[in-house]
Design a protein around this motif. Sequence first.
Motif, PDB file in Angstrom:
ATOM      1  N   THR A  35      -1.883  11.564  56.249  1.00 50.04           N
ATOM      2  CA  THR A  35      -1.949  12.636  57.235  1.00 50.04           C
ATOM      3  C   THR A  35      -2.542  13.877  56.599  1.00 50.04           C
ATOM      4  O   THR A  35      -2.427  14.081  55.388  1.00 50.04           O
ATOM      5  CB  THR A  35      -0.548  12.950  57.817  1.00 50.04           C
ATOM      6  OG1 THR A  35      -0.676  13.859  58.912  1.00 50.04           O
ATOM      7  CG2 THR A  35       0.349  13.588  56.768  1.00 50.04           C
ATOM      8  N   MET A  36      -3.196  14.688  57.423  1.00 45.77           N
ATOM      9  CA  MET A  36      -3.701  15.990  56.995  1.00 45.77           C
ATOM     10  C   MET A  36      -2.696  17.058  57.390  1.00 45.77           C
ATOM     11  O   MET A  36      -2.156  17.040  58.489  1.00 45.77           O
ATOM     12  CB  MET A  36      -5.055  16.278  57.655  1.00 45.77           C
ATOM     13  CG  MET A  36      -6.206  15.464  57.100  1.00 45.77           C
ATOM     14  SD  MET A  36      -6.615  15.884  55.378  1.00 45.77           S
ATOM     15  CE  MET A  36      -7.069  17.621  55.552  1.00 45.77           C
ATOM     16  N   MET A  37      -2.452  17.994  56.488  1.00 41.87           N
ATOM     17  CA  MET A  37      -1.466  19.036  56.732  1.00 41.87           C
ATOM     18  C   MET A  37      -2.126  20.379  56.990  1.00 41.87           C
ATOM     19  O   MET A  37      -3.218  20.668  56.491  1.00 41.87           O
ATOM     20  CB  MET A  37      -0.514  19.160  55.534  1.00 41.87           C
ATOM     21  CG  MET A  37       0.340  17.939  55.274  1.00 41.87           C
ATOM     22  SD  MET A  37       1.388  18.174  53.800  1.00 41.87           S
ATOM     23  CE  MET A  37       2.363  19.613  54.315  1.00 41.87           C
ATOM     24  N   ALA A  87      -5.472  23.392  52.895  1.00 41.76           N
ATOM     25  CA  ALA A  87      -5.304  22.105  53.564  1.00 41.76           C
ATOM     26  C   ALA A  87      -5.158  21.017  52.525  1.00 41.76           C
ATOM     27  O   ALA A  87      -5.797  21.062  51.476  1.00 41.76           O
ATOM     28  CB  ALA A  87      -6.508  21.809  54.471  1.00 41.76           C
ATOM     29  N   VAL A  88      -4.286  20.055  52.808  1.00 40.32           N
ATOM     30  CA  VAL A  88      -4.108  18.913  51.904  1.00 40.32           C
ATOM     31  C   VAL A  88      -3.959  17.655  52.732  1.00 40.32           C
ATOM     32  O   VAL A  88      -3.565  17.695  53.904  1.00 40.32           O
ATOM     33  CB  VAL A  88      -2.863  19.075  50.987  1.00 40.32           C
ATOM     34  CG1 VAL A  88      -2.904  20.373  50.213  1.00 40.32           C
ATOM     35  CG2 VAL A  88      -1.579  18.973  51.802  1.00 40.32           C
ATOM     36  N   SER A  89      -4.277  16.534  52.109  1.00 35.30           N
ATOM     37  CA  SER A  89      -3.957  15.240  52.702  1.00 35.30           C
ATOM     38  C   SER A  89      -2.898  14.578  51.831  1.00 35.30           C
ATOM     39  O   SER A  89      -2.925  14.707  50.609  1.00 35.30           O
ATOM     40  CB  SER A  89      -5.200  14.347  52.787  1.00 35.30           C
ATOM     41  OG  SER A  89      -5.655  13.988  51.489  1.00 35.30           O
ATOM     42  N   GLN A  98       5.462  20.853  56.557  1.00 39.03           N
ATOM     43  CA  GLN A  98       6.031  20.037  55.487  1.00 39.03           C
ATOM     44  C   GLN A  98       5.906  18.578  55.907  1.00 39.03           C
ATOM     45  O   GLN A  98       6.273  18.204  57.023  1.00 39.03           O
ATOM     46  CB  GLN A  98       7.490  20.377  55.239  1.00 39.03           C
ATOM     47  CG  GLN A  98       8.133  19.575  54.110  1.00 39.03           C
ATOM     48  CD  GLN A  98       9.582  19.979  53.883  1.00 39.03           C
ATOM     49  OE1 GLN A  98      10.487  19.460  54.525  1.00 39.03           O
ATOM     50  NE2 GLN A  98       9.789  20.935  52.974  1.00 39.03           N
ATOM     51  N   ALA A  99       5.379  17.756  55.019  1.00 43.68           N
ATOM     52  CA  ALA A  99       5.268  16.319  55.255  1.00 43.68           C
ATOM     53  C   ALA A  99       6.253  15.614  54.333  1.00 43.68           C
ATOM     54  O   ALA A  99       6.208  15.794  53.119  1.00 43.68           O
ATOM     55  CB  ALA A  99       3.847  15.828  54.984  1.00 43.68           C
ATOM     56  N   GLN A 145       0.672  10.465  47.175  1.00 45.91           N
ATOM     57  CA  GLN A 145      -0.473  11.122  46.558  1.00 45.91           C
ATOM     58  C   GLN A 145      -0.874  12.308  47.418  1.00 45.91           C
ATOM     59  O   GLN A 145      -1.057  12.175  48.625  1.00 45.91           O
ATOM     60  CB  GLN A 145      -1.648  10.159  46.421  1.00 45.91           C
ATOM     61  CG  GLN A 145      -2.927  10.800  45.875  1.00 45.91           C
ATOM     62  CD  GLN A 145      -4.048   9.806  45.703  1.00 45.91           C
ATOM     63  OE1 GLN A 145      -4.065   9.014  44.767  1.00 45.91           O
ATOM     64  NE2 GLN A 145      -5.006   9.828  46.612  1.00 45.91           N
ATOM     65  N   VAL A 146      -1.008  13.480  46.789  1.00 41.97           N
ATOM     66  CA  VAL A 146      -1.419  14.701  47.474  1.00 41.97           C
ATOM     67  C   VAL A 146      -2.812  15.058  46.972  1.00 41.97           C
ATOM     68  O   VAL A 146      -3.019  15.223  45.766  1.00 41.97           O
ATOM     69  CB  VAL A 146      -0.445  15.857  47.202  1.00 41.97           C
ATOM     70  CG1 VAL A 146      -0.846  17.092  47.996  1.00 41.97           C
ATOM     71  CG2 VAL A 146       0.986  15.453  47.537  1.00 41.97           C
TER      72      VAL A 146
END
Length: 419
Positions: A311-313, A301-303, A318-319, A274-275
């Motif tokens: 995690t927060m990006m 910013a996204v989680s 890239q996650a 989930q983004v």
Amino acid sequence: MLHDELKDLLEKYLDNRITPEETRRLQALMQTDRNGPALEEMIAAILAEDRYTDAAHPDLQQAFNKVMETAALRQALTRKDHDEDTNDSAQQPVQEADNRYHISRKKIRTFYKTMAAAAAVAFILAAGYTWRYYYVGPAPLVSKKTVSPISTGNKAELILADGSTIVLDNAGTGTVGKQGNTRIIKLDSGRLAYHAAGSNSTAPEYNTIRTPKGGQYQVVLPDGSQVWLNAASSLTFPVVFAGSNRTVRLTGEAYFEIARQAAKPFIVQTSGVQVKVLGTHFNVMAYTDEARVKTTLLEGAVSVTQGAATTMMKPGQQASIAEKEDHFLITRPDMEEVMAWKEGQFRFRKTDITVIMRQIARWYDVDIEYEGDLSGIQLFGSMTRKENVTQLLELLEQTGRVHFIVKGNRITVMPATMK
């Protein structure tokens, strides 16, 4: 083997432990045309790891510069072809991309240009073999039997809440459907847009836009967010974003530019990840035939969450995560490679051959088979996605690493040593 000797001498040169005799041998190998593909690939890989050359050996430095001159010419041709391609109507979504994204790309190109002058840019070197062997190289090695061409470009179908389907590439401009008080409009640019005349009092209705292999499409969601769908992808979303969030479901790959609404976060759900965002630009790759779901953040910013892992990006990150993993792997990818599909390009920079072939399969709607040991084969190169697949296979063969046998719509991939 000459390939191993060349690699060993390059390593010694970069570690500053090469002898005068080895220096002369390396210079001779670098000036041999048949070593061109291997040499350029090795240099590109070394420079991609930030292991820079210096001027301690002027003769070798001159040979390095000669490689880069050839590469730079190809880079210029690639940019020229790309600029011409963006005038085509099938590339309209690319033309309408946010200016801030193009500014970011411009900065990246400027960085590459600066580093090339110092003999330290991987992509320009990598593109060199593309020019040398694709434009002026020897006759192609790939089988004369070509894959049947398919029509590629802006292609998608829209599935309405009642299950009826609208083929968007055949639909004319204007209103193509209606869901409650929401009109569905195909714009002159080819994009799909949703326009709500008022609040819908009934239960939420969901639409799905789905692209086939070889297709891509852009949709403007009811909140004004823009989504570009890659080939073989689908996006399911409500025709009106009611409630406390804006949730969509994605399979495949899509690039998002989210309209900011501080009180209503935007959520992208995939098969496990989930983004969650407020307003940002990011890419999600969640194909079922890929081992990892990858979220790449360009701006904002996204989680990202999968099970207990979250995690927060930050921009430029890239996650990625596999289905049963309990943590995200954070990397800083090559943004131009990640976003190449949206730009109408294939772009490979030390990319595993199986990853390349999955991209080819989705875009050209072909079946892929493998023979022999292909582990460790990573390639560089770029080409517009408007070219026939046979031309792309010819380009990949010129690396001297892989060979293809084409029968109908089936492509067999094997190491070059097996041909």
